[in-house]
Enzyme design. Sequence first.
Site, PDB file in Angstrom:
ATOM      1  N   GLY A 249      -0.867 -13.020   5.983  1.00  0.00           N
ATOM      2  CA  GLY A 249      -1.135 -11.710   6.204  1.00  0.00           C
ATOM      3  C   GLY A 249      -0.551 -11.002   7.698  1.00  0.00           C
ATOM      4  O   GLY A 249      -1.013 -10.076   8.070  1.00  0.00           O
ATOM      5  N   PRO A 292       1.533 -18.388   5.931  1.00  0.00           N
ATOM      6  CA  PRO A 292       2.301 -17.213   6.299  1.00  0.00           C
ATOM      7  C   PRO A 292       3.456 -17.016   5.453  1.00  0.00           C
ATOM      8  O   PRO A 292       4.217 -18.290   4.869  1.00  0.00           O
ATOM      9  CB  PRO A 292       2.863 -17.561   7.517  1.00  0.00           C
ATOM     10  CG  PRO A 292       2.626 -19.177   7.478  1.00  0.00           C
ATOM     11  CD  PRO A 292       1.593 -19.523   6.770  1.00  0.00           C
ATOM     12  N   ARG A 294       5.733 -13.382   4.808  1.00  0.00           N
ATOM     13  CA  ARG A 294       6.205 -12.389   5.384  1.00  0.00           C
ATOM     14  C   ARG A 294       7.064 -12.732   6.860  1.00  0.00           C
ATOM     15  O   ARG A 294       7.999 -12.539   7.201  1.00  0.00           O
ATOM     16  CB  ARG A 294       5.611 -11.264   5.337  1.00  0.00           C
ATOM     17  CG  ARG A 294       6.274  -9.827   6.028  1.00  0.00           C
ATOM     18  CD  ARG A 294       5.319  -8.856   6.510  1.00  0.00           C
ATOM     19  NE  ARG A 294       4.330  -8.793   5.541  1.00  0.00           N
ATOM     20  CZ  ARG A 294       4.461  -7.798   4.668  1.00  0.00           C
ATOM     21  NH1 ARG A 294       5.281  -6.889   4.512  1.00  0.00           N
ATOM     22  NH2 ARG A 294       3.516  -7.536   3.872  1.00  0.00           N
ATOM     23  N   CYS A 362      18.664   6.804 -11.040  1.00  0.00           N
ATOM     24  CA  CYS A 362      18.547   8.119 -11.544  1.00  0.00           C
ATOM     25  C   CYS A 362      16.954   8.292 -11.591  1.00  0.00           C
ATOM     26  O   CYS A 362      16.199   8.392 -12.636  1.00  0.00           O
ATOM     27  CB  CYS A 362      18.668   8.102 -12.846  1.00  0.00           C
ATOM     28  SG  CYS A 362      18.891   9.983 -13.589  1.00  0.00           S
ATOM     29  N   GLU A 363      16.346   8.650 -10.377  1.00  0.00           N
ATOM     30  CA  GLU A 363      15.060   8.709  -9.881  1.00  0.00           C
ATOM     31  C   GLU A 363      14.886   9.583  -8.623  1.00  0.00           C
ATOM     32  O   GLU A 363      15.276   9.034  -7.680  1.00  0.00           O
ATOM     33  CB  GLU A 363      14.577   7.517  -9.919  1.00  0.00           C
ATOM     34  CG  GLU A 363      12.719   7.162  -9.942  1.00  0.00           C
ATOM     35  CD  GLU A 363      12.185   7.460 -11.250  1.00  0.00           C
ATOM     36  OE1 GLU A 363      11.361   8.257 -11.445  1.00  0.00           O
ATOM     37  OE2 GLU A 363      12.814   6.884 -12.227  1.00  0.00           O
TER      38      GLU A 363
END
Length: 433
Positions: A249, A292, A294, A362-363
């Site tokens: 985190g 870990p 990220r 398409c959003e």
Amino acid sequence: MFVSDCLNVNELGHLTIGGRDTVELAQTFGTPVYVMDEQQIRKSCESYRESINKYYGGQGLVAYASKAFCCKAICKMIDEEGLGLDVVSIGELYTAQSVNFPPEKIFFHGNNKTVQELLAALEYEVGHIVVDNLTELEILNQLAISQNKKANIMFRIKPGIDAHTHDFVRTGQIDSKFGLALETGEAMQAVKAAVGMSHINLKGLHCHIGSQIFDIEPFQHAAQVMLGFMAEIKAQTGLELSELNLGGGFGIKYLPEHDPVEYDRYMMLVSQTVKTTCQEKGLKTPFIIIEPGRSIVGPAGITLYTVGSVKEIPGIRTYVSVDGGMGDNPRYILYQSEYEALIANKAGQPKTRTVTIAGKCCESGDLLGENMPIQEVAPGDILAVLATGAYNYSMSSNYNRISKPAVVMIKDQQARTVVKRETLEDIVRNDLL
């Protein structure tokens, strides 16, 4: 200057990663494309490894959380760096197996592991199955009996810590789909059940309080809570657990103003808390694991796009549309996660525009960021979004049947593809008539 050490600007004014010109990389490999710097990844692994050895006297292990970015190349790299591996699905486990990752250094997580996944973990003899709930514990014991094996487990515990992060990535509080609660007595019930099971070997406890955390205090508090519970277990059952997994985190620098804690300082302060609390509770210092993800791969990656159009709505906003979007990075629409972006072919120029970066799906919500400062921009420019090494490829999708980008790794200024770009044939490969 940049959020990652592996980035720079060359004499042409172009952004570089690992010493390679990103404009040239875009031309060679096409866009969108994920680009990662292997040296940066290995440097982070080394920093964590040396730090945990330093403060725990060799009685610790760094296990890379592969959900951040998983492929054969990264699993092999993590093994070469001497780290363990955190997997959360049979797919991640299979990827690890495909490169012969040492099973004893694998931690299998997940709040709803299937029978197939538990059997695979037993068959591969993974070092630790992190049990999430009582139902899983009972199923695992029965499977272990049928396989004539003893499963090494840890329990995932909710320590009740508010990590001051986004609601969707807070995982340590009582209202979470993950783990066993301390407050209700559920966790102690699970421990006592495991102690009485013939084919379960309870080795330790695990917790994870959230993601993208910049403060050290929540980690210290979590360690105190977990060690306090270990002392209660010893008092009530006579079992002194030998391992404590404090999860991951750790925050990274997505924006210039972000100020993450250095790994070494985190390790020093948390180790002090662990040792002091153990003395107070009459416990031996357990073997410590951290996970870990990220912070190992996030800063090492960028994503390159080609600008298709620039649409200015006077007095409202300017949309810069690129050839990727929520399919290759859904984190903005999920969490409003902020990133730094720049025009790679004008990286040496000042940022004079404020824009909304729009994807091609398409959003209407397909955005990579709003009110983002970038250089002057025109169709055909190469746009780079920084610190995308974690949870971008991992969370990518084929929405609108758009192919997933390639992943390119830079090592010693040489570029190689570690994940191929999907083809149109890949899109229809599993279709049946």
